[in-house]
Write an enzyme that holds these catalytic residues in place. Structure first.
Site, PDB file in Angstrom:
ATOM      1  N   ILE A 138       0.866  -1.174   0.000  1.00 35.41           N
ATOM      2  CA  ILE A 138       0.000   0.000   0.000  1.00 35.41           C
ATOM      3  C   ILE A 138       0.904   1.225   0.000  1.00 35.41           C
ATOM      4  O   ILE A 138       2.054   1.164   0.433  1.00 35.41           O
ATOM      5  CB  ILE A 138      -0.985   0.021   1.190  1.00 35.41           C
ATOM      6  CG1 ILE A 138      -0.244  -0.071   2.540  1.00 35.41           C
ATOM      7  CG2 ILE A 138      -1.992  -1.100   1.085  1.00 35.41           C
ATOM      8  CD1 ILE A 138      -1.201  -0.004   3.729  1.00 35.41           C
ATOM      9  N   ASP A 139       0.397   2.315  -0.516  1.00 34.22           N
ATOM     10  CA  ASP A 139       1.209   3.514  -0.683  1.00 34.22           C
ATOM     11  C   ASP A 139       1.783   4.003   0.648  1.00 34.22           C
ATOM     12  O   ASP A 139       1.194   3.794   1.712  1.00 34.22           O
ATOM     13  CB  ASP A 139       0.371   4.641  -1.291  1.00 34.22           C
ATOM     14  CG  ASP A 139      -0.211   4.261  -2.644  1.00 34.22           C
ATOM     15  OD1 ASP A 139       0.343   3.368  -3.296  1.00 34.22           O
ATOM     16  OD2 ASP A 139      -1.231   4.866  -3.026  1.00 34.22           O
ATOM     17  N   ARG A 140       2.884   4.697   0.544  1.00 32.66           N
ATOM     18  CA  ARG A 140       3.528   5.267   1.734  1.00 32.66           C
ATOM     19  C   ARG A 140       2.545   6.100   2.551  1.00 32.66           C
ATOM     20  O   ARG A 140       2.474   5.973   3.776  1.00 32.66           O
ATOM     21  CB  ARG A 140       4.712   6.143   1.311  1.00 32.66           C
ATOM     22  CG  ARG A 140       5.394   6.864   2.486  1.00 32.66           C
ATOM     23  CD  ARG A 140       6.447   7.834   1.983  1.00 32.66           C
ATOM     24  NE  ARG A 140       5.857   8.904   1.184  1.00 32.66           N
ATOM     25  CZ  ARG A 140       6.557   9.843   0.574  1.00 32.66           C
ATOM     26  NH1 ARG A 140       7.873   9.832   0.640  1.00 32.66           N
ATOM     27  NH2 ARG A 140       5.941  10.782  -0.121  1.00 32.66           N
ATOM     28  N   ARG A 239      -6.925   5.845  -5.801  1.00 31.01           N
ATOM     29  CA  ARG A 239      -6.594   7.253  -5.997  1.00 31.01           C
ATOM     30  C   ARG A 239      -6.828   7.677  -7.444  1.00 31.01           C
ATOM     31  O   ARG A 239      -7.398   8.739  -7.723  1.00 31.01           O
ATOM     32  CB  ARG A 239      -5.143   7.504  -5.590  1.00 31.01           C
ATOM     33  CG  ARG A 239      -4.873   7.214  -4.112  1.00 31.01           C
ATOM     34  CD  ARG A 239      -3.391   7.152  -3.797  1.00 31.01           C
ATOM     35  NE  ARG A 239      -2.714   8.402  -4.089  1.00 31.01           N
ATOM     36  CZ  ARG A 239      -1.379   8.519  -4.133  1.00 31.01           C
ATOM     37  NH1 ARG A 239      -0.600   7.463  -3.946  1.00 31.01           N
ATOM     38  NH2 ARG A 239      -0.841   9.692  -4.387  1.00 31.01           N
TER      39      ARG A 239
END
Length: 308
Positions: A138-140, A239
């Site tokens: 998962i994204d930072r 997103r």
């Protein structure tokens, strides 16, 4: 390392062995599969095949993966919010701002460094020296649930669930704007943006199938609290999809407004739910975690402005 056994299906008939291995083994490229065949690490029905071997569609393929390279990442005592753990898997609630694995610009201080400290040598080696145990990312700047594997068998089983869309992930987000419907689906392919390869975009040129289901949980003036369920798992999928329909994630500086929101680390996106089949027992595991504190603070401010 124990050999991995794979069974070719009828739809694999005519497929090159190296392509079959690259498709069935996560994080194994086609060139790596060729090396495995050339060095005798692959057997088909007990016999060592030629590099150009093509499957008939019913063979048993045995692969002896090389032992994992010494970890390129070092253990670091970084606190972990462990939601579930046993001898095969560990699920943690990742805070926003924590990078999942070492990469250029982030050599340490990552989730992998924390997992190496917490789990010791008990992490799968399939992902390579810099991504031990990592099944998905998962994204930072996205918080929430992420699963890691403690052995190769668990890693392969979970990766198969991920590819088969049976490892279910649920997110909540605050998006900009008022969604008119109560629920909907975004079915639009995602690929690299042609003008900026670091960004993803909805595109018909080289894009991969991507499907996101969303439902509105709460409406505010100018914002909507939504739940999103992934049918596929493309990079930055939620997103990109929410921005594509005109409702970017609040705080997303890449696909939404260019400026960060004061008091918010990254975007207001949190992985709240995870469901998978346990790789050893076959038990259905369903996990959840509370919203991130910053996410809750955003909802609280929106409710106060609305007089709730």
């Amino acid at each position: 390392m124990e050999p991995i056994s794979l069974t070719a299906a009828s739809e694999d008939a005519g497929k090159r062995l190296d392509s079959f291995l690259a498709a069935r083994l996560p994080d194994v490229t086609r060139s790596a599969a060729v090396r495995f065949i050339e060095t005798g690490r692959v057997a088909v029905d007990g016999r060592v095949p030629a590099k150009s071997f093509r499957l008939a569609g019913s063979e048993t393929v045995s692969v002896s993966l090389p032992d994992p390279e010494p970890a390129g990442a070092l253990p670091q005592d970084i606190p972990l919010d462990v939601i579930y753990e046993d001898e095969d898997v560990i699920v943690v609630n990742k805070p926003a701002g924590l990078v999942v694995h070492p990469a250029p610009g982030h050599p340490d201080g990552t989730l992998v460094n924390a997992l190496l400290h917490h789990c010791g040598d008990s992490l799968s080696g399939v992902g390579g020296a810099l991504r031990p145990g990592i099944v998905h990312r998962i994204d930072r700047d996205t918080s929430g649930l992420i699963i890691a594997a403690k052995n190769d068998a668990a890693h392969l089983a979970l990766s198969a669930q991920l590819q088969g869309h049976t490892l279910a992930r649920t997110y909540e987000a605050v998006v900009v704007g008022n969604l008119r419907e109560d629920c909907g689906t975004v079915d639009a392919p995602i690929g690299r943006r042609h003008t900026d390869r670091k960004k993803m975009a909805v595109t018909d040129r080289g894009g991969k199938n991507a499907v996101t289901h969303w439902e509105a949980l709460e409406h505010f003036p100018g914002y909507t609290h939504v739940r999103c369920k992934l049918e596929t798992g493309r990079t930055h999928q939620i997103r990109v999809h929410m921005a594509y329909i005109g409702h970017p994630i609040y705080g997303d500086t890449v696909y939404g407004a260019g400026k960060p929101v004061p008091g918010l680390t990254g975007q207001c996106l949190h992985a709240v739910g995870l469901r998978f089949t346990h790789p050893r027992t076959g038990e259905a595991i369903q996990l959840s975690c509370p919203l991130d504190a910053e996410f809750e603070a955003v909802l609280r401010r929106l409710r106060e402005k609305q007089g709730k």
